[in-house]
Design a protein around this motif. Structure first.
Motif, PDB file in Angstrom:
ATOM      1  N   TYR A 233      64.266  33.786  56.905  1.00  0.00           N
ATOM      2  CA  TYR A 233      63.580  34.673  57.548  1.00  0.00           C
ATOM      3  C   TYR A 233      62.052  33.961  57.517  1.00  0.00           C
ATOM      4  O   TYR A 233      61.397  34.247  58.378  1.00  0.00           O
ATOM      5  CB  TYR A 233      63.288  35.958  56.414  1.00  0.00           C
ATOM      6  N   LEU A 234      61.937  33.071  56.685  1.00  0.00           N
ATOM      7  CA  LEU A 234      60.343  32.349  56.654  1.00  0.00           C
ATOM      8  C   LEU A 234      60.478  31.032  57.603  1.00  0.00           C
ATOM      9  O   LEU A 234      59.509  30.676  58.236  1.00  0.00           O
ATOM     10  CB  LEU A 234      60.023  31.952  55.170  1.00  0.00           C
ATOM     11  N   ASN A 352      64.036  40.765  60.223  1.00  0.00           N
ATOM     12  CA  ASN A 352      63.522  40.580  58.961  1.00  0.00           C
ATOM     13  C   ASN A 352      64.536  40.826  57.989  1.00  0.00           C
ATOM     14  O   ASN A 352      65.335  41.725  58.128  1.00  0.00           O
ATOM     15  CB  ASN A 352      62.369  41.075  58.892  1.00  0.00           C
ATOM     16  N   ALA A 353      64.153  40.773  56.730  1.00  0.00           N
ATOM     17  CA  ALA A 353      65.102  41.108  55.337  1.00  0.00           C
ATOM     18  C   ALA A 353      65.130  42.525  55.368  1.00  0.00           C
ATOM     19  O   ALA A 353      66.008  43.051  54.929  1.00  0.00           O
ATOM     20  CB  ALA A 353      64.502  40.432  54.200  1.00  0.00           C
ATOM     21  N   ASN A 354      64.045  43.194  55.859  1.00  0.00           N
ATOM     22  CA  ASN A 354      63.976  44.882  55.797  1.00  0.00           C
ATOM     23  C   ASN A 354      64.814  45.430  57.104  1.00  0.00           C
ATOM     24  O   ASN A 354      64.622  46.462  57.221  1.00  0.00           O
ATOM     25  CB  ASN A 354      62.580  45.203  55.742  1.00  0.00           C
ATOM     26  N   GLY A 435      56.801  42.029  43.961  1.00  0.00           N
ATOM     27  CA  GLY A 435      57.704  41.008  44.506  1.00  0.00           C
ATOM     28  C   GLY A 435      58.552  41.439  45.970  1.00  0.00           C
ATOM     29  O   GLY A 435      59.561  40.758  46.235  1.00  0.00           O
ATOM     30  N   GLU A 436      57.922  42.367  46.599  1.00  0.00           N
ATOM     31  CA  GLU A 436      58.540  42.612  47.800  1.00  0.00           C
ATOM     32  C   GLU A 436      57.709  42.009  48.875  1.00  0.00           C
ATOM     33  O   GLU A 436      56.502  41.611  48.701  1.00  0.00           O
ATOM     34  CB  GLU A 436      58.517  44.131  47.988  1.00  0.00           C
ATOM     35  N   SER A 437      58.470  41.494  50.083  1.00  0.00           N
ATOM     36  CA  SER A 437      57.784  40.818  51.014  1.00  0.00           C
ATOM     37  C   SER A 437      56.783  42.057  51.951  1.00  0.00           C
ATOM     38  O   SER A 437      57.085  43.168  51.847  1.00  0.00           O
ATOM     39  CB  SER A 437      58.759  40.512  52.154  1.00  0.00           C
ATOM     40  N   THR A 438      55.768  41.283  52.215  1.00  0.00           N
ATOM     41  CA  THR A 438      54.706  42.160  53.099  1.00  0.00           C
ATOM     42  C   THR A 438      54.741  41.676  54.404  1.00  0.00           C
ATOM     43  O   THR A 438      54.902  40.509  54.887  1.00  0.00           O
ATOM     44  CB  THR A 438      53.489  42.062  52.339  1.00  0.00           C
ATOM     45  N   TYR A 439      54.165  42.540  55.500  1.00  0.00           N
ATOM     46  CA  TYR A 439      54.349  42.047  56.949  1.00  0.00           C
ATOM     47  C   TYR A 439      53.194  42.397  57.522  1.00  0.00           C
ATOM     48  O   TYR A 439      52.520  43.563  57.091  1.00  0.00           O
ATOM     49  CB  TYR A 439      55.607  42.895  57.340  1.00  0.00           C
ATOM     50  N   ARG A 440      53.031  41.953  58.677  1.00  0.00           N
ATOM     51  CA  ARG A 440      51.797  42.293  59.513  1.00  0.00           C
ATOM     52  C   ARG A 440      52.586  42.587  60.814  1.00  0.00           C
ATOM     53  O   ARG A 440      53.387  41.942  61.366  1.00  0.00           O
ATOM     54  CB  ARG A 440      51.183  40.864  59.982  1.00  0.00           C
ATOM     55  N   GLN A 441      52.133  43.826  61.334  1.00  0.00           N
ATOM     56  CA  GLN A 441      52.873  44.574  62.551  1.00  0.00           C
ATOM     57  C   GLN A 441      52.096  44.268  63.591  1.00  0.00           C
ATOM     58  O   GLN A 441      50.792  43.942  63.669  1.00  0.00           O
ATOM     59  CB  GLN A 441      52.593  46.069  62.147  1.00  0.00           C
TER      60      GLN A 441
END
Length: 944
Positions: A233-234, A352-354, A435-441
């Motif tokens: 993912y990264l 993505n992971a989500n 601890g959760e991933s954050t995202y830019r939309q």
């Protein structure tokens, strides 16, 4: 019709009638035309089918240049557009294909280097998708005698398609079903790099450009992540082609036709359905619609001929077609393939992971999202055409005289239905406190939109009146026709485009030994500055022939069946202009009355420079040939030399200047020459139940640019004039710079300081500076040779055939996103770049040093200018088609009430031999676009 053409037409009609009546008084009966009998299928077909558009002089009595292929030779070829089935079959005709996308195959066809006009049953048509089963024959017309009657649109040659007609006899019913699997051919010369290799090369290019890897390249952590693949993912490594494209796609065709008739009515009726899926993957989430690039087509044709009386015949030919093309909501499939070329494996993850679409600030349009998440679009085409004719035999006046009237109407409509939606992509930027991933939309998700529009709508009408005469008196044979026609096309909102005039043809033979022909046209188009937009031209042609086998000194040579020497010369034309280009038009902005931006249309001034002397392009066509059949018609051959001069070509003069402040118009000043050889040889033989055939054709084509108003050049080598048309132009490459010492001792490059690994160029004028004065034409100027060969056999119920097609002395100039690295930014790179120049690989490098086209030391100004370094060998030979069939014994078919049953297997584009340049890629489609398909096809034909 011009006032000059009317009396000329009447005069010719009077001549025909006068000659017929005088001859009838001198002889009591016309000598029958004792056409030599032959068992040759080719010769028999040539006699029975009309070879030319407007006249039907038998080939052995004509001086015209033509070549024909029967529809039954290719009607099972698994293609939608019939031109794709003609590749390699006819000398002089070349067919190329740059895409495999259904209904957007990117094919082109050229006849002796020109774009031919297409006729279906003698009427100009732009339709390239028709039922393959309805084609009786395809004939190419190549010389002045065959083309002069076309007048202002004959210089490019013509392709004449004759559809099937009924014949008296018992009704025949035929059904053909075909089911095929398509496999995509490789469409890239070099494979894309994986994420780790890409990142390594990108960092190398950054250093080469004099930039900092720390600020502009990939970090060591990123390199480790791409190499390990532990965090996809990264640090993604996505094979985008595997994600978006399928490995196979289905296609199918179903055809049902019937024919028959009696002495009063003859008919042929044909129904066909085709379905071709595309190579794009779909998703179960779109259960109500498809996002694949596929097509469904429906064709119907009805050809009916009626004998109304003993002397009056009539016919009505009707064709309709429905073509439904499906696309992703992104609309253009090309957009997806452009994204594949522009997106490296490391750009972002598919998801993505989500579960959201991956993306980034630089790549905001996820490729898979474009394919399956953007909705869908439909392109629906509807076509109807109707041809009618009446023909009356004027034998009461003189035997062999007839008059014919025909008319046609064509209507074509394309409607687009676009149901698109947008989608958001997300880029991971960190980890939240939980601890959760954050995202830019980037972008937004939207509901489906619905747009309906008419993409194009055109219609045409055609009218023609002709009078003809065909008769033999003792040893004198006459075949003549004079006609007047009008062809009117309305394309969308454009003004009508009309071509009209008269034309004629007269053929004479003495004892079928000495041949003479004259063709002419006086016609014009409505795009010129006088006579209400019409301007007419006169286009004559003449031919002479000699059937040598008729001479007494060859009578005893039983192995010579036919031997004909023939030649022709004449003038033809090409209408190549738009409306009102002869009128000076002005524009004005409401906010400005003075200024110097007239060309941009922002101030008062001319919109463009007019050309009040605009006219049609002209061609003088010369042809000489030898045609023969030998050894009981088992061996036939044809060889021709042609030299065609084209003048008054519509071009923008090469010595124009930007100082004028406005675009120069196209002017009729260009001159070119095309010349070469066409040859064909056929051998067929039969031994009881076994028969076989071998035929081959070759076309040697060359060209020369005679005049293009080229700007004055300082040196002779800088001129394009005198070289081949379209010859490559630029610098002559002499390898790569290996070190600074070599650079120091080499001529300087104007405006650029080269680095080791850059391309070095020849200093043609020896002044110590590489600049525009060192540019010249490069590449081979030998003639290109186009090849085709077909072989086959039949034994009892088994039949086999194979078609090979190829090109020799073809050169390819490599460029674009599918071959060069990074494309001035962060686009994809390829395995080709692994052979790039580095200090360690200096002795073996085949690619210049890498660059991102940025920074103080980038090589883009030097390495990617036009030069011979990027020219490659484009020769290839392709196994175009192969077919094996088995016809069941008649006794078995009759048991179930069938006349015959044939089962067949065939393939298309099965194997290609090409140079190492292509690395296994398709030699026609190697730039990363929609791949051409390799097709494996199973079929059955049942006749009742």
């Amino acid at each position: 019709m011009s006032i000059f053409t009317k009396p000329f037409m009447v005069l010719l009609c009077c001549i025909f009638i006068f000659v017929g009546n005088v001859a009838a008084q001198e002889v009591t009966a016309a000598k029958p035309n004792n056409q030599p009998k032959t068992d040759s299928l080719i010769a028999d077909s040539l006699r029975k089918l009309k070879q030319l558009i407007y006249f039907s002089t038998p080939k052995n009595l004509s001086t015209a240049s033509s070549a024909m292929v029967l529809g039954k030779e290719f009607n099972t070829t698994p293609v939608v557009a019939y031109p794709l089935a003609l590749a390699g079959r006819l000398p002089g005709l070349t067919v190329s294909q740059t895409s495999g996308e259904p209904l957007n195959e990117g094919f082109s066809y050229r006849l002796r280097g020109q774009s031919p006009l297409v006729f279906i049953d003698g009427i100009p048509r732009s339709v390239t998708e028709i039922s393959m089963e309805e084609i009786e024959s395809v004939t190419v017309l190549k010389d002045a005698v065959a083309l002069a009657m076309l007048g202002v649109r004959g210089s490019g040659g013509a392709i004449s398609i004759v559809t099937k007609k009924g014949s008296p006899g018992k009704q025949q019913i035929s059904f053909t079903g075909q089911w095929g699997i398509q496999k995509p051919l490789q469409n890239l010369i070099s494979n894309p790099l994986d994420a780790y290799s890409y990142a390594q090369l990108y960092n190398e290019a950054i250093v080469n450009d004099g930039l900092s890897v720390a600020n502009n390249g990939f970090s060591q952590a990123a390199l480790n992540g791409f190499q390990s693949g532990n965090n996809p993912y990264l640090y993604p490594n996505v094979d985008w082609r595997d994600q978006v494209l399928k490995n196979s796609a289905a296609m199918a065709r179903y055809n049902l036709n019937t024919s028959g008739g009696n002495n009063y009515v003859k008919y042929f009726i044909n129904l066909e359905h085709i379905k071709q899926d595309g190579f794009l993957k779909t998703s179960d989430l779109n259960s109500n619609y498809s996002t694949n690039a596929g097509v469904k087509g429906y064709f119907i044709r009805s050809n009916v001929d009626v004998n109304l009386t003993d002397k009056l015949t009539a016919g009505i030919y009707i064709q309709g077609r429905i073509l439904n093309k499906n696309n992703p909501g992104n609309a253009a499939v090309d957009n997806i393939f452009s994204s594949l070329l522009a997106t490296p494996n490391s750009a972002y993850p598919v998801y993505n992971a989500n579960g959201t679409y991956g993306g980034s600030s630089q790549f905001t349009n996820n490729i898979l999202g474009q394919s399956i998440g953007s909705g869908y679009s439909l392109s629906n085409t509807r076509t109807v055409l109707t041809d009618v004719y009446l023909k009356y035999a004027l034998d009461d006046i003189t035997n062999g005289l007839w008059i014919k009237a025909r008319a046609s109407f064509f209507s074509n409509l394309n409607e687009n239905i676009v149901r698109t939606k947008s989608f958001a992509v997300f880029e991971p930027i960190g980890i939240s406190g939980t601890g959760e991933s954050t995202y830019r939309q980037f972008g937004t998700n939207s509901e489906q939109g619905n747009i309906n529009s008419i993409n194009f709508q055109n219609r045409s009408d055609f009218q023609e009146l002709s009078i003809g005469y065909n008769r033999t008196f003792e040893k004198h044979g006459f075949d003549a026709v004079v006609l007047a026609n009008r062809d009117n096309l309305v394309n969308g909102t454009n003004l009508p485009y009309t071509i009209q005039g008269i034309s004629g043809h007269v053929a004479y033979n003495y004892d079928e030994k000495y041949l003479a022909e004259i063709s002419f046209a006086q016609n014009g188009a409505n795009r010129y500055p006088n006579n209400g937009g019409f301007r007419y031209g006169f286009f004559p042609a003449a031919g002479l022939g000699w059937n040598v086998n008729k001479e007494a000194f060859l009578k005893d040579l039983s192995w010579v069946n036919n031997l004909k020497l023939y030649t022709s010369y004449g003038k033809s034309g090409k209408n190549n202009t738009a409306y009102y280009t002869y009128m000076q038009v002005y524009n004005a902005s409401p906010t400005s009355y003075f200024g110097s931006s007239a060309a941009a249309g922002t101030t008062a001034g001319e919109s463009y420079l007019a050309n009040p002397n605009i006219t049609w392009e002209k061609a003088k066509l010369f042809n000489v040939g030898l045609d023969g059949t030998l050894l009981k018609n088992q061996l036939s051959f044809n060889v021709e030399y042609y030299s065609n001069s084209y003048s008054d070509l519509s071009i923008v003069r090469g010595n124009n200047s930007g100082l004028l402040g406005i675009s120069y118009p196209e002017e009729n000043i260009g001159r070119q020459k095309y010349y070469g050889w066409d040859a064909q040889i056929n051998w067929s033989q039969k031994f009881r139940e076994f028969s076989y055939f071998i035929n081959a054709n070759a076309s040697l084509q060359n060209s020369k640019l005679i005049y293009s108003a080229e700007a004055n050049q300082r040196y002779a080598w800088m001129y394009r004039t005198g070289h081949q048309v379209g010859q490559n132009y630029g610098y002559i490459a002499e390898g790569l710079f290996q070190n600074q010492q070599e650079i120091a001792g080499y001529p300087t490059i104007e405006g650029y300081t080269p680095q080791p690994g850059d391309i070095k160029y020849r200093d043609l004028n020896g002044d110590g500076v590489i600049n525009q004065f060192d540019q010249t034409t490069f590449g081979s100027e030998h003639a290109t040779v186009f090849l085709g060969s077909r072989i086959g056999f039949s034994f009892k119920g088994i039949d086999f055939s194979a078609l090979f097609q190829g090109v020799i002395n073809q050169q390819i100039y490599l460029s674009g996103n599918s071959y060069r690295e990074f494309q001035g930014g962060t686009a994809q790179a390829y395995e080709t770049q692994l052979s790039r120049w580095t200090p360690a690989t200096a002795a073996t490098a085949t690619y210049p040093r890498l660059t991102t086209s940025s920074g103080p030391k980038n090589g883009a100004p030097n390495n990617f200018v036009s030069s011979s370094y990027w020219l490659r060998n484009g020769n290839y030979v392709r196994l175009k088609t192969i077919e094996m069939g088995y016809t069941l014994p008649p006794a078995i078919s009759k048991k179930v009430g069938l006349k015959s049953t044939r089962i067949f297997l065939n393939g298309l584009n099965l194997y290609t031999w090409s140079s190492d340049t292509f690395n296994g890629a398709d030699p026609e489609n190697y730039s990363g676009g929609y791949p051409i398909g390799k097709v494996f096809n199973l079929g059955v034909n049942i006749q009742l």
